[in-house]
Scaffold this motif. Structure first.
Motif, short mmCIF file in Angstrom:
data_model
loop_
_atom_site.label_atom_id
_atom_site.label_comp_id
_atom_site.label_asym_id
_atom_site.label_seq_id
_atom_site.Cartn_x
_atom_site.Cartn_y
_atom_site.Cartn_z
N ILE A 50 0.75 -1.10 0.33
CA ILE A 50 -0.19 -0.11 -0.13
C ILE A 50 0.83 1.05 0.09
O ILE A 50 0.57 2.26 -0.71
CB ILE A 50 -1.08 0.22 1.23
N ARG A 51 1.95 1.19 0.76
CA ARG A 51 2.64 2.39 0.77
C ARG A 51 3.42 2.68 -0.58
O ARG A 51 3.55 3.83 -0.90
CB ARG A 51 3.86 2.30 1.87
N HIS A 52 4.01 1.65 -1.17
CA HIS A 52 4.32 1.62 -2.40
C HIS A 52 3.51 2.50 -3.49
O HIS A 52 3.73 3.25 -4.28
CB HIS A 52 4.86 0.48 -2.87
N GLN A 53 2.09 1.76 -3.22
CA GLN A 53 1.09 2.45 -4.38
C GLN A 53 0.73 4.09 -3.96
O GLN A 53 0.70 4.82 -4.67
CB GLN A 53 -0.19 1.66 -4.19
N LEU A 54 0.75 4.34 -2.74
CA LEU A 54 0.65 5.68 -2.02
C LEU A 54 1.79 6.62 -2.80
O LEU A 54 1.53 7.66 -3.22
CB LEU A 54 0.68 5.79 -0.79
N GLU A 55 3.15 6.08 -2.81
CA GLU A 55 4.30 6.97 -3.15
C GLU A 55 4.19 7.02 -4.67
O GLU A 55 4.56 8.18 -5.29
CB GLU A 55 5.47 5.90 -2.82
N PRO A 92 -9.96 13.30 -0.89
CA PRO A 92 -9.93 13.13 0.29
C PRO A 92 -8.69 12.28 0.89
O PRO A 92 -8.54 12.41 2.12
CB PRO A 92 -11.25 12.17 0.59
N ASN A 93 -8.00 11.63 0.09
CA ASN A 93 -6.65 10.96 0.61
C ASN A 93 -5.34 11.68 0.54
O ASN A 93 -4.39 11.38 1.02
CB ASN A 93 -6.48 9.86 -0.39
N ILE A 94 -5.74 13.10 -0.11
CA ILE A 94 -4.66 13.91 -0.02
C ILE A 94 -4.85 15.05 1.12
O ILE A 94 -5.91 15.81 1.30
CB ILE A 94 -4.56 14.74 -1.45
N LEU A 95 -3.87 15.14 2.11
CA LEU A 95 -4.01 15.99 2.98
C LEU A 95 -3.61 17.49 2.76
O LEU A 95 -4.27 18.26 3.27
CB LEU A 95 -2.99 15.50 4.08
N TYR A 96 -2.66 17.68 1.99
CA TYR A 96 -2.23 19.04 1.44
C TYR A 96 -1.46 18.92 0.16
O TYR A 96 -0.83 17.87 -0.12
CB TYR A 96 -1.49 19.74 2.52
N VAL A 97 -1.19 20.08 -0.34
CA VAL A 97 -0.38 20.47 -1.54
C VAL A 97 0.36 21.76 -1.30
O VAL A 97 -0.58 22.54 -1.17
CB VAL A 97 -1.20 20.33 -2.94
N VAL A 98 1.48 21.62 -1.57
CA VAL A 98 2.47 22.83 -1.30
C VAL A 98 3.18 23.03 -2.35
O VAL A 98 4.06 22.06 -2.82
CB VAL A 98 3.32 22.80 0.07
N ARG A 168 5.10 19.82 -3.40
CA ARG A 168 4.92 18.72 -2.19
C ARG A 168 3.49 18.30 -2.14
O ARG A 168 2.48 19.17 -2.26
CB ARG A 168 5.35 19.21 -0.86
N VAL A 169 3.20 16.96 -2.10
CA VAL A 169 2.00 16.47 -1.95
C VAL A 169 2.07 15.70 -0.58
O VAL A 169 2.61 14.72 -0.49
CB VAL A 169 1.58 15.44 -3.17
N GLY A 170 0.85 16.00 0.26
CA GLY A 170 0.99 15.21 1.50
C GLY A 170 -0.32 14.08 1.34
O GLY A 170 -1.37 14.47 1.10
N LEU A 171 0.22 12.63 1.47
CA LEU A 171 -0.86 11.60 1.27
C LEU A 171 -1.26 11.22 2.68
O LEU A 171 -0.49 10.72 3.39
CB LEU A 171 -0.26 10.37 0.21
N SER A 172 -2.57 10.91 2.99
CA SER A 172 -2.89 10.26 4.14
C SER A 172 -2.86 8.72 4.38
O SER A 172 -2.85 8.15 3.25
CB SER A 172 -4.45 10.59 4.45
N LEU A 173 -2.21 8.08 5.20
CA LEU A 173 -1.94 6.91 5.46
C LEU A 173 -3.08 6.19 6.21
O LEU A 173 -3.18 5.09 6.50
CB LEU A 173 -0.90 6.48 6.46
N THR A 174 -4.07 6.98 6.68
CA THR A 174 -5.38 6.54 7.38
C THR A 174 -5.96 5.21 6.75
O THR A 174 -6.55 4.43 7.32
CB THR A 174 -6.55 7.40 7.61
N SER A 175 -6.14 5.45 5.28
CA SER A 175 -6.82 4.23 4.66
C SER A 175 -6.12 2.88 4.93
O SER A 175 -6.43 1.86 4.83
CB SER A 175 -7.16 4.54 3.18
N MET A 176 -4.42 3.17 4.74
CA MET A 176 -3.50 2.13 4.66
C MET A 176 -4.00 1.38 6.12
O MET A 176 -3.90 0.00 6.23
CB MET A 176 -2.21 2.47 4.75
N TYR A 177 -4.00 2.10 7.05
CA TYR A 177 -4.07 1.43 8.33
C TYR A 177 -5.46 0.80 8.66
O TYR A 177 -5.37 -0.21 9.22
CB TYR A 177 -3.93 2.62 9.70
#
Length: 641
Positions: A50-55, A92-98, A168-177
């Motif tokens: 899952i982490r690899h997919q998110l990355e 919803p799975n993106i926490l922030y974009v900077v 920078r893109v911040g992805l949430s790990l909540t769904s993975m957990y």
């Protein structure tokens, strides 16, 4: 008192746990371990996947934003950049974009317009704006107060290495957990069902096995209590049935072995009774001593010989304390203990009232399984009466030999006495005759000296020995004898050869007496080779050929000295008489030299033998004991009364 709890723990019996419980617990433990390993493996692989997919997703979003934001970054169009950031952060799975400009200031932050134009100083932001390659960082609580991944991608101008900003893109790990927790619950549920099912199966299997084993356990208890007739009826068709059959065979063999052991015990008791009766009734004394000098066994005959009371127990006491340090038997035992080897038969004197006893002591060593010496076994034989008988026989032999001795003396003395008598009778008539006194003064002293020499030889032969024994180098004595007679050997054209063994052990001897014997043998060889010849002198160590002595550790070693000449030899009928006084095959001589040599050798506890053939030479062999305790026989068969 303080160590009692520890001692109680050491001697406490192990807790009994039935085998069926052990099997069930072992099966459950194996299932739990297997499920735990499976759970950890799946969670690890799922987390990694899952982490690899998110990355990959974060990098794709960042690449898309780089493509759309490059022109706005070049024009410093922060409003457009913020719009791009807000639009991308709607997922919803993106926490922030900077979006950072080339000065690392915030050009656009999704849903955070107040941060525009500021420099972020947190560690993740600093690492992100400093990287020159795509960077993925994990955080537990970021801008969205959720765990996630920060994917940073530097922005470069086309066909240039100039960096113009960072996306920078911040992805949430909540769904993975959430997915991992679901997987854990699913596996846990399946594991509980498998654990319950496996436990039931193991309980049933354990009961099937332990029921038969329980019957074997009760059978072993009966056998341990002495009931060897217990029958085991196990019919399982597997290893347990084979075990039960082997147990039945073993029980039968134990019963047969017990019966044989009972018969052997009876035989051992009979032999023990026989041995005790034999020790009590045997005339010889039997004494056993351990390697510390403590008496282990002693029979009544030994008590009598050693003058010990039959009432007081001597077993378990030191032999030196019982007999005294000065006792010869104690010295012999101490020597055997020191050498860890038996010694040859030895005569010792035991002082008892009214007279001392002579005891012949034989010894052997009892060894253990590893070859270590355990006990010294001593056989004591009273030879006092035998010694008295030998003394009477020697007395008879001396009396019988007096006739031969007197005849020899008469023959040897008659000739010089006749010459002296003749001159004395002629002295009154021919005293004035010219030349008579000169002849008288030449003949009478010569014949008188001849009689004096004969008397000295007889005194030497009959004198009681007063020897001073000391460690003597036999090779050195032989070289000294050769040096003394070397001139005479050369004058008679006799070649001599010395074959002396190197490092020959010393012998307890009186060197002054022994060298006389060596000189007599060398001169005897010279007289046997008047026209020249060869004399060979050899020395070596000879071990006993008695297998019994070797088995007991007593080798009874001797030093052998050989004198061999190439002279005229001695006829076989004369060879038996060469050691008799006044017997000689030579024209000159008294016939006392070999008799004196024989006396000296025997008084050293040795043996002298002669081998000869006519015209082939003669060989004299002397054997001297190597033992450091020489019993000197001070009695000669030719002693004068």
């Amino acid at each position: 008192m303080q160590n009692w709890p520890l001692q109680l723990r050491l001697f406490r019996k192990p807790r009994f746990i039935p085998l069926r419980y052990r099997v069930v617990l072992a099966s459950a433990g194996m299932l739990i371990l297997l499920l735990g390993v499976l759970l950890l493996t799946l969670v690890w692989f799922q987390n990694r996947s899952i982490r690899h997919q998110l990355e990959q997703r974060g990098k794709a979003i960042a690449q898309s934003l780089v493509a759309t934001s490059t022109k706005a970054l070049l024009n410093y169009d922060y409003i457009t950049l913020e719009q791009f950031a807000n639009r991308a952060a709607q997922d919803p799975n993106i926490l922030y974009v900077v979006v950072h400009d080339k000065e690392h200031r915030v050009a656009g932050f999704s849903n955070r317009p107040e941060l525009q134009g500021q420099k972020l100083t947190d560690a993740i932001s600093l690492d992100a704006v400093a990287t020159t390659f795509p960077l993925v960082q994990r955080f537990e609580e970021g801008f969205g107060s959720q765990p996630g991944l920060d994917v940073a991608l530097p922005v470069f101008l086309p066909d240039s290495t100039n960096r113009w900003g960072t996306i920078r893109v911040g992805l949430s790990l909540t769904s993975m957990y959430r997915q991992i927790r679901q997987t854990i619950w699913i596996i846990a549920g399946i594991g509980m069902v498998a654990l319950f099912t496996g436990t039931i199966i193991s309980v049933l299997g354990a009961q099937r096995v332990t029921r038969s084993l329980g019957e074997l356990v009760w059978a072993t208890k009966d056998v341990a209590e002495g009931n060897f007739t217990y029958k085991v009826g196990v019919k399982t068709g597997d290893e347990v049935e084979v075990l039960a059959a082997n147990f039945a065979v073993m029980t039968k063999e134990i019963l047969e072995h017990q019966e044989r052991q009972g018969e052997q015990l009876k035989e051992i008791q009979r032999l023990q009774d026989y041995t005790e009766k034999l020790m009590i009734t045997m005339a010889d004394g039997l004494l056993s001593v351990d390697m510390k000098g403590t008496v282990v066994t002693i029979n009544p005959a030994a008590r009598t010989l050693l003058g010990l009371s039959s009432v007081n127990g001597v077993e378990g006491k030191n032999i030196a304390a019982i007999l005294g340090e000065s006792c010869q038997l104690v010295s012999l035992v101490q020597k055997i203990i020191h050498q860890s080897a038996a010694v040859a038969h030895r005569e010792i004197e035991i002082t008892k009232e009214p007279e001392s006893q002579t005891i012949l002591v034989g010894s052997s060593i009892l060894h253990g399984d590893q070859g270590q010496p355990l006990e010294i076994i001593l056989n004591l034989h009273d030879i006092t009466e035998l010694k008295k008988l030998e003394a009477r026989i020697r007395q008879s032999e001396r009396l019988a030999g007096l006739g031969t001795l007197a005849a020899g003396m008469a023959h040897e003395i008659r000739n010089p006495l006749s010459a002296i008598k003749t001159f004395v009778q002629l002295l009154p008539r021919k005293v004035d005759k010219p030349g008579f006194l000169e002849k008288f003064n030449r003949t009478v002293p010569r014949e008188t000296e001849r009689i004096n020499f004969l008397v000295d030889e007889l005194l030497e032969l009959s004198r009681l020995p007063r020897y001073e024994f000391a460690a003597t180098d036999i090779n050195g004595l032989l070289r000294q004898a050769i040096d003394t007679t070397e001139e005479e050997l050369q004058r008679c054209n006799i070649e001599y050869q010395q074959d002396l063994q190197d490092k020959l052990p010393p012998v307890q001897a009186d060197s002054n007496q022994l060298i006389k014997a060596f000189n007599n043998l060398i001169r005897n060889a010279i007289q046997a080779m008047p026209t020249g010849g060869q004399l060979t002198i050899r020395t070596f160590i000879a071990e006993s050929t008695d297998s019994g002595k070797r088995a007991s550790g007593n080798t009874d070693s001797k030093v052998v000295i050989i004198f061999q000449d190439t002279g005229q030899g001695i006829a076989s009928k004369e060879l038996k008489q060469i050691f008799n006084p006044f017997f000689t095959t030579k024209d000159a001589g008294t016939g006392l030299g070999l008799a004196i040599t024989h006396k000296v050798v025997t008084e050293h506890g040795g043996l002298i033998e002669a081998e000869s053939k006519k015209e082939q030479g003669t060989m004299f062999t002397i054997q001297l004991p190597l033992d450091d305790t020489i019993s000197v026989q001070a009695v000669s068969s030719l002693e004068l009364i």
